[in-house]
Structure formats: structure tokens, C-alpha cells
Design a protein around this motif. Structure first.
Motif, PDB file in Angstrom:
ATOM      1  N   ASP A  73      34.451  34.703  35.630  1.00 22.86           N
ATOM      2  CA  ASP A  73      35.831  34.674  36.118  1.00 22.86           C
ATOM      3  C   ASP A  73      36.569  35.970  35.821  1.00 22.86           C
ATOM      4  O   ASP A  73      37.331  36.474  36.661  1.00 22.86           O
ATOM      5  CB  ASP A  73      36.596  33.517  35.472  1.00 22.86           C
ATOM      6  CG  ASP A  73      36.144  32.153  35.962  1.00 22.86           C
ATOM      7  OD1 ASP A  73      35.415  32.098  36.963  1.00 22.86           O
ATOM      8  OD2 ASP A  73      36.523  31.142  35.322  1.00 22.86           O
ATOM      9  N   LYS A  74      36.381  36.502  34.612  1.00 23.30           N
ATOM     10  CA  LYS A  74      37.178  37.636  34.151  1.00 23.30           C
ATOM     11  C   LYS A  74      36.559  38.990  34.472  1.00 23.30           C
ATOM     12  O   LYS A  74      37.143  40.023  34.120  1.00 23.30           O
ATOM     13  CB  LYS A  74      37.402  37.522  32.642  1.00 23.30           C
ATOM     14  CG  LYS A  74      38.265  36.334  32.243  1.00 23.30           C
ATOM     15  CD  LYS A  74      38.463  36.272  30.740  1.00 23.30           C
ATOM     16  CE  LYS A  74      39.365  35.109  30.347  1.00 23.30           C
ATOM     17  NZ  LYS A  74      39.539  35.017  28.873  1.00 23.30           N
ATOM     18  N   GLY A  75      35.411  39.001  35.132  1.00 24.33           N
ATOM     19  CA  GLY A  75      34.715  40.267  35.359  1.00 24.33           C
ATOM     20  C   GLY A  75      35.260  41.070  36.513  1.00 24.33           C
ATOM     21  O   GLY A  75      34.532  41.395  37.466  1.00 24.33           O
ATOM     22  N   GLY A  76      36.542  41.419  36.456  1.00 20.67           N
ATOM     23  CA  GLY A  76      37.155  42.176  37.542  1.00 20.67           C
ATOM     24  C   GLY A  76      36.496  43.513  37.798  1.00 20.67           C
ATOM     25  O   GLY A  76      36.551  44.034  38.924  1.00 20.67           O
ATOM     26  N   ASP A  77      35.848  44.083  36.781  1.00 14.15           N
ATOM     27  CA  ASP A  77      35.204  45.388  36.949  1.00 14.15           C
ATOM     28  C   ASP A  77      33.853  45.300  37.640  1.00 14.15           C
ATOM     29  O   ASP A  77      33.237  46.337  37.920  1.00 14.15           O
ATOM     30  CB  ASP A  77      35.055  46.090  35.597  1.00 14.15           C
ATOM     31  CG  ASP A  77      34.414  45.210  34.529  1.00 14.15           C
ATOM     32  OD1 ASP A  77      34.260  43.996  34.767  1.00 14.15           O
ATOM     33  OD2 ASP A  77      34.061  45.743  33.465  1.00 14.15           O
TER      34      ASP A  77
END
Length: 368
Positions: free
Chosen positions: A307-311
Motif C-alpha cells: 500500500d505504502k510503496g509510492g516509490d
């Protein structure tokens, strides 16, 4: 709330597009005049037996021996990498005109980049469902979805559809977000590989699709942790999706009994050799061999990591005549349902060839 039924002359009564409400016939008139009305979803009562295993020969293998496996892009007018690790956008290549050799190259390119976006593809989209089936069959055995709508007579074409009065999508309404990362029908014994998707109609704003690289997600983790993950298998289940339809939502149809299969938490791509995390919030249910609390804790961590892996994510903004291809083995994706208040139609078609049973990254890991 009343419902109105739209039925073409060739549809059996069991295969209808039902609209939640229509008071003055405007909805029926709009649909009759809609350019892609022949591709509206129907929900036939046809029943299918369980899927049987098959040998998958990935076309990307053939492209590996090509002297220039990217020559199908030679006539492109513009090629842009969406992110360093995931996604390429291409202008000036007509997918409709690609021959067998070029399609092999395309399969390899999608495997390597995870996601490739082709703009200006009206000729491909307007080629129609017979072409869609021929196109998809080059990349594998076409999957027939057990619960989704499809164009009349073409069950191999999976449709997503939402308008002012109707939704035939697998949506979780009691959540604070519409973002649900998944790899398509990962509960199958042989889940999809290269997948083609395009919108026939779209809202003026919103309705984008998010993608994430499961290769890069895995590479973010420590080597010691990855080594542990490689020893694990998880159960992927289609039961919840089937129950969603059986409750009367989507189209209320279950054409094939739901299945559950165990897959490695870390899989290996058969062509590139890349290793990818293979869990997703929508279909992964538990890790085999771990106690319930251990499984839930580890899966929550991995879901949170994804979910948090925007990169390691890319966002596709849909413009008319866009065709997107991705490799379900090394990516996950999520629709963004942020356009509901606009009451505009979003109508998409997916061509979904199956691939091999997931190959464990850990050699010798046994799958039941």
C-alpha cells in the motif's frame, strides 16, 4: 428502488443488463445510441466445469533470441518511462497491425517493464470482440471469468462497468478507500500473465488505475527476510468474490464454482527470471504452515508494504483510445473509484490470457 431491464433482440432473458433506476426512458435511449452498446455486459446463466491444467508456452521466450527484441517499437514517435522501475508509455505504434513476431517482442517488453501504455489505439479498440479473442489467444489460453459480465456471445472478454445507475464491478462499499491492490484472479491454479485492458467509455476526470511493481516491492525487503518469505506458500481464494455475486451484486451470476489454490509468496518469472512478491489483499487469505496470528501479522505487514510503496508505483491516467498491457505475474493494480459523483459511464474490457502455475523462487518448494 425499481429496476429497469435493457435487453437486445438477440439476448436470452437470462443475459440482461439491469439498471438500478430509469424514470423517463432517457437511460434506454442513451444506451441505444451508445457507440459500444454491442459490448455492454450481459450475465448469461451458462455453467462451466472446473478449469483443467494446460502447458503454457510464453511468447516472450521466442523474443529472447531475436537480434533486436524491441524492433516492434522502431516506428514509435515517443517513448517515455513512467517511472524508473515500472511502466513505459508509447505513442505511434499501432497494436492492431502487429504480427506474430512483434507480439512476441511485446510480451517480452511487458514482462521486463511490468506495464506498457499505448496511446492512440482507436483501430485496436474498434476491431471488435473477434479480434480481441484472436489477440489474447496469442499470449495464452483465454480465461472466462466466473462472475463478471461479458459482451453477448463473448464470455472470454471480461467487462467492468459503472454508470449513473449501475455498477457491475467487484467493489467493497464499506471501506474508507476504493484502493484494493490485487493481481487478477490469482486464485486460479494458472493465473493470468500478460493482460490487455482498455476503456470504451470513461469519465471526464478520475477513474485512473494504479500499478505497483511486485519485483521492486520484494527488493525493498532485507535479504534475510526475503529468504524466509521464499519458504512460504499462501492460499488464494475466489470464494469471497463468488459470494459477492451470489448475494445479488454485480450480476448475481456464478458460472464456475469458486476455487482456492496455494501459491508461493515469492514467484519467479519464467522468461526474465525476476523474482516478485506474490500476495494481494483481495484474494490472498492465509499463509500455510503458520498459526493464524502469525499469518495475519505477516500478511498485514506485506499488504501495508505494498500500500505504502509510492516509490515503486505508477498511475495510468486514461485518455480516449488508450490500451494498457501489464504482466500480472510481477505487478499488482487497483482501480480508483473516485468518479461516482459525476454519474459518468466507465466501461472497460479486459483480455486475460492465463499463464503457467506460479514458479516458486525457492527451488524445490513443493506446491500441493
Amino acid at each position: 428502488m425499481s429496476s429497469t431491464t435493457i435487453q437486445t433482440q438477440t439476448e436470452p432473458a437470462s443475459a440482461t443488463l439491469k439498471l438500478r433506476s430509469s424514470t423517463d426512458g432517457k437511460q434506454e435511449k442513451d444506451l441505444a445510441e451508445y457507440r459500444y452498446s454491442h459490448l455492454l455486459p450481459v450475465f448469461s446463466q451458462d455453467q462451466y466445469p472446473p478449469l483443467t491444467p494446460f502447458d503454457h508456452n510464453d511468447p516472450g521466450h521466442r523474443a529472447l533470441s531475436h537480434p533486436n527484441p524491441r524492433s516492434f517499437l522502431d516506428n514509435a514517435t515517443k517513448i517515455t518511462e513512467l517511472t524508473p522501475n515500472l511502466g513505459t508509455e508509447v505513442h505511434g505504434v499501432n497494436l492492431r497491425a502487429l504480427g506474430s513476431d512483434a507480439r512476441d517482442q511485446l510480451a517480452l517488453e511487458v514482462a521486463r517493464r511490468g506495464l506498457v501504455v499505448f496511446r492512440d489505439q482507436q483501430e485496436f479498440i474498434d476491431a471488435g470482440p473477434d479480434f480481441y479473442r484472436e489477440w489474447g489467444s496469442h499470449f495464452g489460453r483465454l480465461h472466462i471469468h466466473p462472475t463478471s459480465g461479458h459482451p453477448q456471445g463473448y464470455p472470454e472478454i471480461h467487462l467492468v462497468y459503472r454508470d449513473a445507475n449501475s455498477s457491475f464491478n467487484f467493489e467493497i462499499e464499506d471501506s474508507i478507500t476504493s484502493t484494493v491492490w490485487h493481481s487478477d484472479v490469482s486464485y486460479e491454479l494458472q493465473p493470468p500473465g500478460l493482460t490487455t485492458f482498455f476503456l470504451l467509455s470513461q469519465p471526464s476526470t478520475g477513474g485512473d488505475t494504479l500499478f505497483t511493481s511486485q519485483v521492486s516491492s520484494l527488493n525493498k525487503l532485507s535479504p534475510q527476510f526475503v529468504a524466509f518469505l521464499k519458504t512460504l506458500k499462501a492460499v488464494h481464494s475466489g470464494v469471497e468474490q463468488a459470494n459477492f455475486s451470489r448475494s445479488g451484486k454485480r450480476g448475481g451470476i456464478v458460472r464456475r464454482e469458486p476455487v482456492e489454490h496455494d501459491h508461493p509468496l515469492v514467484r519467479k518469472h519464467p522468461v526474465t527470471g525476476e523474482e516478485a512478491l506474490y500476495v494481494n489483499r483481495q484474494f490472498t487469505r492465509r499463509i500455510l504452515g503458520l498459526k493464524r496470528e502469525e499469518s495475519e501479522t505477516l500478511l498485514r505487514f506485506l499488504y501495508d508494504h505494498i500500500d505504502k510503496g509510492g516509490d515503486v508505483q505508477a498511475r495510468v491516467h486514461w485518455t480516449p483510445n488508450t490500451v494498457v498491457l501489464w504482466d500480472n505475474r510481477v505487478t499488482a493494480h487497483s482501480a480508483i473509484v473516485d468518479y461516482g459523483e459525476s454519474k459518468e459511464r466507465r466501461h472497460g474490457a479486459r483480455i486475460t490470457p492465463q499463464a503457467e502455475r506460479p514458479i516458486p523462487a525457492l527451488e524445490g518448494l513443493e506446491l500441493s
